[in-house]
Design a protein around this motif. Sequence first.
Motif, mmCIF file in Angstrom:
data_model
loop_
_atom_site.group_PDB
_atom_site.id
_atom_site.type_symbol
_atom_site.label_atom_id
_atom_site.label_comp_id
_atom_site.label_asym_id
_atom_site.label_seq_id
_atom_site.Cartn_x
_atom_site.Cartn_y
_atom_site.Cartn_z
ATOM 1 N N UNK A 15 0.932 -1.082 0.256
ATOM 2 C CA UNK A 15 -0.247 -0.040 -0.238
ATOM 3 C C UNK A 15 1.143 1.176 0.013
ATOM 4 N N UNK A 49 -6.090 -9.564 6.667
ATOM 5 C CA UNK A 49 -7.259 -9.208 5.753
ATOM 6 C C UNK A 49 -7.260 -8.837 4.520
ATOM 7 N N UNK A 50 -5.612 -8.488 4.829
ATOM 8 C CA UNK A 50 -5.158 -8.242 3.469
ATOM 9 C C UNK A 50 -5.656 -9.619 1.899
ATOM 10 N N UNK A 53 -8.333 -10.744 1.533
ATOM 11 C CA UNK A 53 -9.282 -9.589 0.775
ATOM 12 C C UNK A 53 -8.767 -10.818 -0.973
ATOM 13 N N UNK A 58 -11.418 -9.151 -3.333
ATOM 14 C CA UNK A 58 -12.165 -8.001 -3.230
ATOM 15 C C UNK A 58 -10.712 -6.910 -3.624
ATOM 16 N N UNK A 59 -9.389 -7.675 -3.785
ATOM 17 C CA UNK A 59 -8.358 -6.897 -4.614
ATOM 18 C C UNK A 59 -7.721 -7.787 -5.380
ATOM 19 N N UNK A 78 -12.879 -7.233 -13.788
ATOM 20 C CA UNK A 78 -13.550 -6.801 -12.570
ATOM 21 C C UNK A 78 -14.756 -7.302 -12.808
ATOM 22 N N UNK A 82 -16.499 -10.482 -10.201
ATOM 23 C CA UNK A 82 -17.769 -10.175 -9.184
ATOM 24 C C UNK A 82 -18.911 -11.138 -8.973
ATOM 25 N N UNK A 83 -19.061 -12.381 -10.973
ATOM 26 C CA UNK A 83 -19.584 -12.743 -11.164
ATOM 27 C C UNK A 83 -19.334 -14.733 -9.832
ATOM 28 N N UNK A 85 -17.216 -14.497 -7.886
ATOM 29 C CA UNK A 85 -17.301 -14.204 -6.308
ATOM 30 C C UNK A 85 -18.638 -14.888 -5.633
ATOM 31 N N UNK A 86 -19.624 -13.833 -6.384
ATOM 32 C CA UNK A 86 -21.090 -14.464 -6.634
ATOM 33 C C UNK A 86 -20.974 -16.190 -5.917
ATOM 34 N N UNK A 91 -18.606 -14.799 2.779
ATOM 35 C CA UNK A 91 -17.829 -13.751 3.271
ATOM 36 C C UNK A 91 -18.260 -13.959 4.471
ATOM 37 N N UNK A 93 -17.704 -10.866 7.692
ATOM 38 C CA UNK A 93 -16.876 -10.173 8.612
ATOM 39 C C UNK A 93 -16.794 -10.091 10.175
ATOM 40 N N UNK B 295 -20.967 -5.336 -2.464
ATOM 41 C CA UNK B 295 -19.940 -5.979 -4.140
ATOM 42 C C UNK B 295 -19.003 -6.861 -3.432
ATOM 43 N N UNK B 296 -19.026 -7.398 -2.026
ATOM 44 C CA UNK B 296 -18.083 -8.526 -2.013
ATOM 45 C C UNK B 296 -19.415 -9.982 -1.632
ATOM 46 N N UNK B 297 -20.323 -9.311 -2.039
ATOM 47 C CA UNK B 297 -21.371 -10.673 -2.141
ATOM 48 C C UNK B 297 -21.350 -10.929 -3.626
ATOM 49 N N UNK B 298 -21.234 -9.852 -4.581
ATOM 50 C CA UNK B 298 -21.012 -9.660 -6.367
ATOM 51 C C UNK B 298 -21.446 -9.205 -6.819
ATOM 52 N N UNK B 299 -22.875 -8.396 -6.103
ATOM 53 C CA UNK B 299 -22.977 -7.343 -6.696
ATOM 54 C C UNK B 299 -21.936 -6.552 -7.956
ATOM 55 N N UNK B 300 -23.086 -6.348 -9.003
ATOM 56 C CA UNK B 300 -21.805 -5.298 -9.921
ATOM 57 C C UNK B 300 -21.568 -3.927 -9.722
ATOM 58 N N UNK B 378 -14.119 0.754 -3.539
ATOM 59 C CA UNK B 378 -13.440 -0.162 -4.074
ATOM 60 C C UNK B 378 -14.370 -0.832 -2.484
ATOM 61 N N UNK B 379 -14.796 -2.818 -2.041
ATOM 62 C CA UNK B 379 -15.024 -2.727 -1.048
ATOM 63 C C UNK B 379 -14.180 -2.978 -0.174
ATOM 64 N N UNK B 380 -13.089 -3.112 -0.492
ATOM 65 C CA UNK B 380 -12.507 -3.278 0.214
ATOM 66 C C UNK B 380 -11.751 -2.437 1.498
ATOM 67 N N UNK B 384 -13.513 -1.349 5.585
ATOM 68 C CA UNK B 384 -12.466 -1.280 6.208
ATOM 69 C C UNK B 384 -13.002 -0.119 6.876
#
Lengths: 237, 387
Positions: A15, A49-50, A53, A58-59, A78, A82-83, A85-86, A91, A93, B295-300, B378-380, B384
């Motif tokens: 970072x 966490x990094x 993610x 997510x990153x 990107x 997302x797809x 991940x779904x 997750x 948290x 977004x983390x769930x996967x929504x665009x 950004x979801x991260x 945070x």
Amino acid sequence: MSQAMIRVQAVTKSYRRGGETLVVLDKLNLQMEEGRFYALMGPSGSGKTTLLNLIGGLDQPDAGELYVSGENLSDLSKGELANWRAANVGFVFQGFNLIPVLSAFENVELPLKLTPLSRKERREHAEHALKLVGLEDRMHHRPKQLSGGQEQRVAIARAVASDPKVILADEPTGDLDRKSAEQVLELLVRLNREFKKTILMVTHDPHAAAHAQSIVHLDKGQLGSIVDNQPMALGPK
Amino acid sequence: MASMKLVWRNLMRHPLRSVLTILSLTVAIFLICGLRTLITTLNAGVANADNRRLAVMSSTGLFVELPMKYQAQIDRLDAVEQTTKFQWFGGYYRSPKNFFAQFAIDPATLFSMYPECQVPPEQQQTFLKNRVSCIVGKGLAADYGWKVGDTVPIIGALHPHPENKAWEFYVAGVYRSDAPNFDNRTLFFHWDYYEKTLESGGVTPGVGVFSIRVKPGTDVPQVIADVENLFKDSEQLVSCETEAEFQRQFVTMFGNIPLFVGWIGGGVVLAILLACVNTMLMSMREQTTDIGILKSIGFSDRSMFGLLIAQSLFLCTLGGALGLLLARGTQPMVSNWFAATFPGYAITNGTYLFASAVTLGLGIAAGVMPAMQARRLRCVDALRGMD
Ligand SMILES: Nc1ncnc2c1ncn2[C@@H]1O[C@H](COP(=O)(O)OP(=O)(O)OP(=O)(O)O)[C@@H](O)[C@H]1O
Ligand SMILES: [Mg+2]
């Protein structure tokens, strides 16, 4: 022998803050097998966490490759990520987890909205997941009307609702009292045993880590030991 | 988009805030309709003006009278087909608050010069025959409940009756006009009666406006110059204009009203836009974590953009629709208030369309900034708790 569900290859992540570059993960290599329950431990700021993610897509890493559930994440755009991940990861948290304006049921139903399931099927799946975490009677409660432990169990129900192979949990018991934490941990153990989920759980609590099959230590961006737990604390298999 | 439910629930997070935003939009769109209608109503007269009709009045101003004899001189010009005259009477019915236009006119020429003024033939005959009679617009007749055969007393505030009483007019007919440049709320009566009555009190009447119709194919600017030249050495200079120009001057008598009204409208839109942007940005801040979770769930990213735009559009279209309904619902009332001073107030379809477009524009403009934030988030970072 199980397959590698998660493979981290020479992953570097840093970072920039102010003028300085902080290298959080430095050419990290790590492999996790399908169907195992891992605890990820390490001092604060060590990059847990990094890493989580990155594995969850997510990153993106600065360098290196991540193979998760058979996919090289750097190949995905990107939108594709997302797809992916779904379909592939759930997750959980530590703190904020649920959408406050939606009921427990609606929260659990969210990931299912990204699937081609019909309304009726979504309803069945969501109810099933809530039953699994023992909260079918709290379906229509808003997060505010639930205890911290219940919220976290709803979050777990949501994480598994679309039946992903991998569950990533970042300090899921960090805010919970002992009893609630125990329920959450037992739930994760059960998801691992009964449903063969691959679980990666970040925790600071050695007692929580004891529920996992392996404990991965991370320190200053480097991988420490991977220790296999004795099945002692877990009761009969 | 994530779901309509999420859009709605987020708006209901702060019901009072949403309701207030919607109500301010309602008021704004209502005002926009009203303001634009002022302009369209004013312009309708200009747009529908007959381009063969000219108006002649004193070059000093509309309220300065011209000598009657000018009419004969104008009539003698070759290009002139017909003339008629109008004199503003400036009276009221029973009480000064019952204000409307009355004119002394030439019955013999009014109808041929102004075919838009429609009176049933037998009523027209009665009017022509009876010199103390009048015709009234259908709007006026409806307002005061006048019928053919009534006698209407009008107090001559500007031109008092020599015997210190009300002028009395027999209602010979009710006219109607479908043309925006000829309103339905005027009382017309015989010039002859007006003239003779004033003369009996020793007053010589003058004329406010002569109206001319030129022959087809006439060079209008030339006629205008001729008419003005005709009286350039007389006691009263005249100014001659096309009817469109006359209407336009009437419109701008108190300054450039359309421009002024346009500025007010623009101000209203800008103010409401800022208020909506503010509401939407606040709402976006509250949803930052939610968006991270989604977004983390996967929504665009795109669906998160949609989530915010939908909220903004929902607020604005609801507020705007209520504003349109309010404008429509109150139109007869507003039209009545303005009836005397500002006849013909009617919201056009163009205005409804315009206001709908403004509503949509507001919804998009107010939502686009927060929606871009939502898309870029950004979801991260969101998870945070950074933004
Ligand atoms: N977006 C960011 N920008 C700058 N620095 C960051 C960012 N995210 C994390 N860091 C830094 O990277 C390092 C690793 O953070 P990370 O959250 O991965 O640690 P962690 O092991 O999860 O710590 P904890 O146990 O406290 O949760 C920390 O020093 C943190 O301050
Ligand atoms: Mg952490």
